[in-house]
Scaffold this motif. Structure first.
Motif, PDB file in Angstrom:
ATOM      1  N   ILE A  77       0.795  -1.233   0.000  1.00 36.76           N
ATOM      2  CA  ILE A  77       0.000   0.000   0.000  1.00 36.76           C
ATOM      3  C   ILE A  77       0.828   1.285   0.000  1.00 36.76           C
ATOM      4  CG2 ILE A  77      -0.269   0.090   2.550  1.00 36.76           C
ATOM      5  CD1 ILE A  77      -3.052   0.882   0.044  1.00 36.76           C
ATOM      6  N   SER A  78       2.068   1.259   0.507  1.00 32.47           N
ATOM      7  CA  SER A  78       2.730   2.560   0.676  1.00 32.47           C
ATOM      8  C   SER A  78       3.086   3.155  -0.690  1.00 32.47           C
ATOM      9  CB  SER A  78       3.949   2.449   1.590  1.00 32.47           C
ATOM     10  OG  SER A  78       5.023   1.886   0.901  1.00 32.47           O
ATOM     11  N   PRO A  79       3.009   4.484  -0.813  1.00 28.47           N
ATOM     12  CA  PRO A  79       3.022   5.125  -2.127  1.00 28.47           C
ATOM     13  C   PRO A  79       4.319   4.961  -2.909  1.00 28.47           C
ATOM     14  CG  PRO A  79       2.640   6.743  -0.368  1.00 28.47           C
ATOM     15  CD  PRO A  79       2.792   5.419   0.287  1.00 28.47           C
ATOM     16  N   ILE A  80       5.442   4.786  -2.241  1.00 26.87           N
ATOM     17  CA  ILE A  80       6.699   4.694  -2.993  1.00 26.87           C
ATOM     18  C   ILE A  80       7.329   3.306  -2.845  1.00 26.87           C
ATOM     19  CG2 ILE A  80       9.064   5.587  -3.198  1.00 26.87           C
ATOM     20  CD1 ILE A  80       7.882   8.323  -2.412  1.00 26.87           C
ATOM     21  N   LYS A  81       7.508   2.861  -1.631  1.00 27.66           N
ATOM     22  CA  LYS A  81       8.192   1.585  -1.392  1.00 27.66           C
ATOM     23  C   LYS A  81       7.264   0.388  -1.523  1.00 27.66           C
ATOM     24  CE  LYS A  81      12.305   3.018  -0.641  1.00 27.66           C
ATOM     25  NZ  LYS A  81      13.436   2.569  -1.451  1.00 27.66           N
ATOM     26  N   ASN A  82       5.991   0.672  -1.717  1.00 31.75           N
ATOM     27  CA  ASN A  82       5.025  -0.424  -1.832  1.00 31.75           C
ATOM     28  C   ASN A  82       5.060  -1.367  -0.626  1.00 31.75           C
ATOM     29  OD1 ASN A  82       3.046  -0.601  -3.629  1.00 31.75           O
ATOM     30  ND2 ASN A  82       4.200  -1.758  -5.174  1.00 31.75           N
ATOM     31  N   LYS A  83       5.308  -0.811   0.539  1.00 33.08           N
ATOM     32  CA  LYS A  83       5.332  -1.654   1.742  1.00 33.08           C
ATOM     33  C   LYS A  83       3.936  -2.203   1.990  1.00 33.08           C
ATOM     34  CE  LYS A  83       8.854   0.954   4.239  1.00 33.08           C
ATOM     35  NZ  LYS A  83       9.148   1.735   5.430  1.00 33.08           N
ATOM     36  N   THR A  84       3.884  -3.424   2.480  1.00 33.74           N
ATOM     37  CA  THR A  84       2.575  -3.995   2.810  1.00 33.74           C
ATOM     38  C   THR A  84       2.090  -3.391   4.131  1.00 33.74           C
ATOM     39  OG1 THR A  84       3.485  -5.806   4.098  1.00 33.74           O
ATOM     40  CG2 THR A  84       3.199  -6.189   1.719  1.00 33.74           C
ATOM     41  N   LEU A  85       0.804  -3.576   4.392  1.00 31.61           N
ATOM     42  CA  LEU A  85       0.242  -3.074   5.659  1.00 31.61           C
ATOM     43  C   LEU A  85       0.996  -3.685   6.834  1.00 31.61           C
ATOM     44  CD1 LEU A  85      -3.371  -3.366   4.369  1.00 31.61           C
ATOM     45  CD2 LEU A  85      -2.488  -1.270   5.402  1.00 31.61           C
ATOM     46  N   ARG A  90      -3.519   5.697  -0.533  1.00 30.39           N
ATOM     47  CA  ARG A  90      -2.170   6.142  -0.945  1.00 30.39           C
ATOM     48  C   ARG A  90      -2.102   7.669  -0.969  1.00 30.39           C
ATOM     49  NH1 ARG A  90      -1.550   1.603  -5.276  1.00 30.39           N
ATOM     50  NH2 ARG A  90      -0.703  -0.003  -3.917  1.00 30.39           N
ATOM     51  N   ARG A  91      -3.175   8.276  -1.491  1.00 31.05           N
ATOM     52  CA  ARG A  91      -3.190   9.749  -1.560  1.00 31.05           C
ATOM     53  C   ARG A  91      -3.102  10.339  -0.147  1.00 31.05           C
ATOM     54  NH1 ARG A  91      -8.307  11.468  -3.634  1.00 31.05           N
ATOM     55  NH2 ARG A  91      -8.060   9.960  -5.296  1.00 31.05           N
ATOM     56  N   MET A  92      -3.835   9.737   0.782  1.00 33.11           N
ATOM     57  CA  MET A  92      -3.822  10.254   2.159  1.00 33.11           C
ATOM     58  C   MET A  92      -2.473  10.041   2.831  1.00 33.11           C
ATOM     59  SD  MET A  92      -7.636   9.421   3.538  1.00 33.11           S
ATOM     60  CE  MET A  92      -7.490  10.351   5.065  1.00 33.11           C
ATOM     61  N   MET A  93      -1.780   8.971   2.443  1.00 28.60           N
ATOM     62  CA  MET A  93      -0.455   8.748   3.034  1.00 28.60           C
ATOM     63  C   MET A  93       0.517   9.839   2.579  1.00 28.60           C
ATOM     64  SD  MET A  93      -0.197   4.592   2.795  1.00 28.60           S
ATOM     65  CE  MET A  93       1.178   4.322   3.910  1.00 28.60           C
ATOM     66  N   THR A  94       0.453  10.170   1.297  1.00 29.34           N
ATOM     67  CA  THR A  94       1.298  11.265   0.796  1.00 29.34           C
ATOM     68  C   THR A  94       0.877  12.588   1.432  1.00 29.34           C
ATOM     69  OG1 THR A  94       2.023  10.338  -1.316  1.00 29.34           O
ATOM     70  CG2 THR A  94       1.701  12.695  -1.263  1.00 29.34           C
ATOM     71  N   ALA A  95      -0.437  12.809   1.528  1.00 30.75           N
ATOM     72  CA  ALA A  95      -0.936  14.086   2.074  1.00 30.75           C
ATOM     73  C   ALA A  95      -0.488  14.268   3.522  1.00 30.75           C
ATOM     74  CB  ALA A  95      -2.456  14.137   1.971  1.00 30.75           C
ATOM     75  N   ALA A 124       2.161  12.940   4.950  1.00 35.81           N
ATOM     76  CA  ALA A 124       3.610  13.185   4.958  1.00 35.81           C
ATOM     77  C   ALA A 124       3.882  14.650   4.586  1.00 35.81           C
ATOM     78  CB  ALA A 124       4.299  12.235   3.980  1.00 35.81           C
ATOM     79  N   ALA A 125       3.128  15.154   3.597  1.00 36.58           N
ATOM     80  CA  ALA A 125       3.308  16.547   3.163  1.00 36.58           C
ATOM     81  C   ALA A 125       2.983  17.502   4.308  1.00 36.58           C
ATOM     82  CB  ALA A 125       2.411  16.831   1.966  1.00 36.58           C
ATOM     83  N   ASP A 126       1.907  17.193   5.014  1.00 37.74           N
ATOM     84  CA  ASP A 126       1.482  18.048   6.121  1.00 37.74           C
ATOM     85  C   ASP A 126       2.552  18.071   7.228  1.00 37.74           C
ATOM     86  OD1 ASP A 126      -0.329  19.541   7.711  1.00 37.74           O
ATOM     87  OD2 ASP A 126      -0.731  17.701   8.841  1.00 37.74           O
ATOM     88  N   TRP A 127       3.078  16.908   7.560  1.00 35.05           N
ATOM     89  CA  TRP A 127       4.123  16.838   8.598  1.00 35.05           C
ATOM     90  C   TRP A 127       5.350  17.660   8.172  1.00 35.05           C
ATOM     91  CZ3 TRP A 127       4.766  11.135  10.787  1.00 35.05           C
ATOM     92  CH2 TRP A 127       3.574  10.747  11.407  1.00 35.05           C
ATOM     93  N   LEU A 128       5.742  17.490   6.905  1.00 37.14           N
ATOM     94  CA  LEU A 128       6.941  18.193   6.428  1.00 37.14           C
ATOM     95  C   LEU A 128       6.706  19.696   6.393  1.00 37.14           C
ATOM     96  CD1 LEU A 128       7.837  15.675   3.596  1.00 37.14           C
ATOM     97  CD2 LEU A 128       9.255  16.153   5.599  1.00 37.14           C
ATOM     98  N   GLU A 129       5.544  20.099   5.886  1.00 35.88           N
ATOM     99  CA  GLU A 129       5.242  21.539   5.803  1.00 35.88           C
ATOM    100  C   GLU A 129       5.198  22.167   7.185  1.00 35.88           C
ATOM    101  OE1 GLU A 129       1.692  21.618   3.429  1.00 35.88           O
ATOM    102  OE2 GLU A 129       2.717  22.538   1.734  1.00 35.88           O
ATOM    103  N   LEU A 157       5.081  12.442  -4.869  1.00 33.31           N
ATOM    104  CA  LEU A 157       4.766  11.300  -3.998  1.00 33.31           C
ATOM    105  C   LEU A 157       5.730  11.324  -2.819  1.00 33.31           C
ATOM    106  CD1 LEU A 157       4.125   8.220  -6.327  1.00 33.31           C
ATOM    107  CD2 LEU A 157       2.462   9.665  -5.142  1.00 33.31           C
ATOM    108  N   LEU A 158       5.187  11.155  -1.621  1.00 29.70           N
ATOM    109  CA  LEU A 158       6.025  11.223  -0.418  1.00 29.70           C
ATOM    110  C   LEU A 158       5.778  10.007   0.453  1.00 29.70           C
ATOM    111  CD1 LEU A 158       5.284  14.920   0.611  1.00 29.70           C
ATOM    112  CD2 LEU A 158       7.393  14.071  -0.455  1.00 29.70           C
ATOM    113  N   GLU A 159       6.845   9.535   1.061  1.00 31.71           N
ATOM    114  CA  GLU A 159       6.670   8.472   2.048  1.00 31.71           C
ATOM    115  C   GLU A 159       7.714   8.676   3.141  1.00 31.71           C
ATOM    116  OE1 GLU A 159       6.343   4.523   0.360  1.00 31.71           O
ATOM    117  OE2 GLU A 159       6.928   3.608   2.268  1.00 31.71           O
ATOM    118  N   ILE A 160       7.263   8.636   4.376  1.00 28.75           N
ATOM    119  CA  ILE A 160       8.186   8.816   5.500  1.00 28.75           C
ATOM    120  C   ILE A 160       8.286   7.486   6.234  1.00 28.75           C
ATOM    121  CG2 ILE A 160       8.593  10.042   7.679  1.00 28.75           C
ATOM    122  CD1 ILE A 160       6.988  12.387   6.554  1.00 28.75           C
TER     123      ILE A 160
END
Ligand code: UTP
Length: 473
Positions: free
Chosen positions: A129-137, A411-416, A418-423, A440-443
């Motif tokens: 599920i993760s947006p970049i690394k495709n990590k599983t749940l 996936r969109r919410m995971m990126t969103a 991460a963006a919020d935390w970074l901002e 696309l962001l993944e932390i």
């Protein structure tokens, strides 16, 4: 007793309960299959099943009424409302951290569902599920648990409930992934119970000529399964007092939340919940209410339109708190329920069931599954706390392959997030004209478990360009 004698006994019993068809293919079965089928029938509580057939299968539950008087439940805001609450929240966070560090809190994910809506072959926890690394749940949760363990220098045991249908596969996935780097001794995988499937006229269905069609008994089955699997004993041995409960399809979960744990303990609650403010009156989540003074979740389908739409003078919904299946459960509460031989109410779900027809041919048809829900244990708790949370921070369920609550929205919410935390730490994030994130962001959980962790590591964050994919670890 001989097989023939048991057969005669069960045949008579089944006839009295209008379930004789379960033995329809007896003559075609081999000896071992016959014994196995008899054992399955003997495990059925036919008197109870008669009651279920009358109450849940033949009746349309949509017409069931909420008879008790009820009111909206009280809750804590996601951030403190004034100086006094500020002090309480600070005290709760401190206490929560101490309890995590002392190994008093364990992770508990329910992963026994069949995930029919997602249509994924295998346990849902193995969905990438993760947006970049495709990590599983499962990997995302394991990474978070490892990061918490590291942060607090504590053992954080993880209890994973599966169903008999996905237990073997789940164990194999953990083994093949080397327990995602966690200590195998701290991962406890166990099975929940099952209940038979029914036709709409109350007949128990056969999966094949020698087996009853069954499905997992719902996430409410977790409270019994914790006891029957020995998980509660294991917790006691380790000194675990609190279980942080969540659903396998929510990768945004904050598993070890000091504030939530702390408020629950300060208020001496037995089972507590996180809630979000519903997006609209009829959002398909349970409603937190007070029934006879006890926190109770009323399903969206059971709340009348009039009550669902009712508003406060400031325009907010009167019943605004939606349940998102995040709880803290005291080990002693689960022990107490099991000592009292409790049972939770059953709910019916009309779903496709694989079964055989009268001729013995395999078919997939509409059937009725019965499930209990964990939130039905809330009114049994002497005290129950509700903490509001922010949807974008903590709730992105992957229920469907497409559309609402889907792989894409998660996936969109995971990126969103991460963006919020970074901002919020001052990092510039490229955005499209409509405000959505343009990359696309993944932390990695090892980098940050919460917003505040980012601020300390700003020098490790690269410049984020539009359309780029950035994995921060
Ligand atoms: P859902 O209600 O989403 O059900 O479960 P599901 O079976 O996963 O999916 P559908 O409805 O077939 O599409 C919510 C959570 O409860 C767990 C699921 O694994 C998920 O984490 N669950 C559900 C169980 O552990 N056991 C069950 O019997 C049912």
């Amino acid at each position: 007793m001989s097989t023939q004698k048991s057969y005669e006994n069960e045949k008579k019993l089944l006839k009295n309960h209008h379930q004789s068809h379960l033995l329809a293919f007896w003559e075609e079965l081999e000896k071992g299959q016959r014994q196995d089928l008899l054992a399955q029938i003997q495990r059925l509580d036919l008197d109870k099943i008669d009651v279920w057939v009358n109450n849940f299968i033949k009746k349309n539950p949509a017409s069931s009424e909420i008879c008790a008087d009820f009111a909206p439940a009280l809750s804590y805001n996601s951030s403190p409302a004034g100086p006094e609450q500020q002090r309480k929240y600070a005290e709760a966070v401190k206490l929560g951290k101490e309890l995590i560090a002392a190994g008093k809190v364990a992770a508990f994910v329910v992963a026994g569902g069949q995930g029919t809506r997602l249509g994924f072959d295998g346990p849902k926890g193995n969905f990438p599920i993760s947006p970049i690394k495709n990590k599983t749940l499962f990997r995302i949760f394991a990474d978070s648990i490892a990061a918490v363990s590291q942060k607090y220098q504590a053992g954080c045991p993880w209890y994973i409930m599966t169903s008999p249908l996905n237990y073997g596969r789940t164990k194999e996935i953990f083994r093949l992934n080397n327990y995602y780097g966690l200590d195998e001794k701290n991962v406890f995988i166990f099975q929940q119970g099952t209940l038979p499937n029914f036709s709409s006229d109350g007949k128990i269905l056969l999966a094949n000529k020698a087996n009853i069609a069954c499905s997992p008994d719902g996430h409410g089955g977790s409270l019994k399964a914790l006891y029957e699997s020995g998980a509660l004993d294991d917790m006691k041995r380790r000194g675990v007092e609190f279980l942080s409960y969540w659903q396998v399809d929510n990768p945004l979960i904050n598993i070890f939340d000091p504030l939530f744990i702390g408020l629950h303990v300060l208020d001496q609650a037995e089972m507590s919940s996180k809630a979000l403010i519903k997006s609209g009156p009829k959002e398909k989540v349970g409603n937190f209410c007070l029934v006879d003074g006890r926190v109770t979740v009323i399903e969206y389908s059971d709340l009348s339109d009039e009550l669902a739409e009712r508003r406060n003078p400031d325009g907010s919904l009167v019943f605004e708190l939606g349940s998102i299946a995040i709880h803290i459960i005291n080990r002693t509460f689960a022990e107490k329920l099991n000592a009292d031989d409790f049972s939770l109410p059953l709910h019916r779900a009309a779903k496709k069931v694989r079964r055989i027809n009268k001729k013995g041919n395999a078919v997939e048809s509409d059937g009725i599954k019965l499930e209990s829900f964990v939130f039905d244990a809330l009114p049994l708790a002497s005290k129950s706390v509700i903490l509001q949370t922010i949807r974008s921070e903590e709730f992105a369920p992957t229920k469907n392959a497409t559309g609402v609550d889907s792989v894409e929205t998660t996936r969109r919410m995971m990126t969103a997030r991460a963006a919020d935390w970074l901002e919020s730490a001052g990092v510039a994030i490229p955005r499209k004209p409509d405000g959505s994130v343009d990359c696309l962001l993944e932390i990695a959980p090892s980098f940050a478990l919460e917003k505040e962790d980012i601020k300390e590591k700003l020098n490790q964050i690269p410049k984020i360009k539009p359309k780029s994919k950035v994995y921060i670890s």
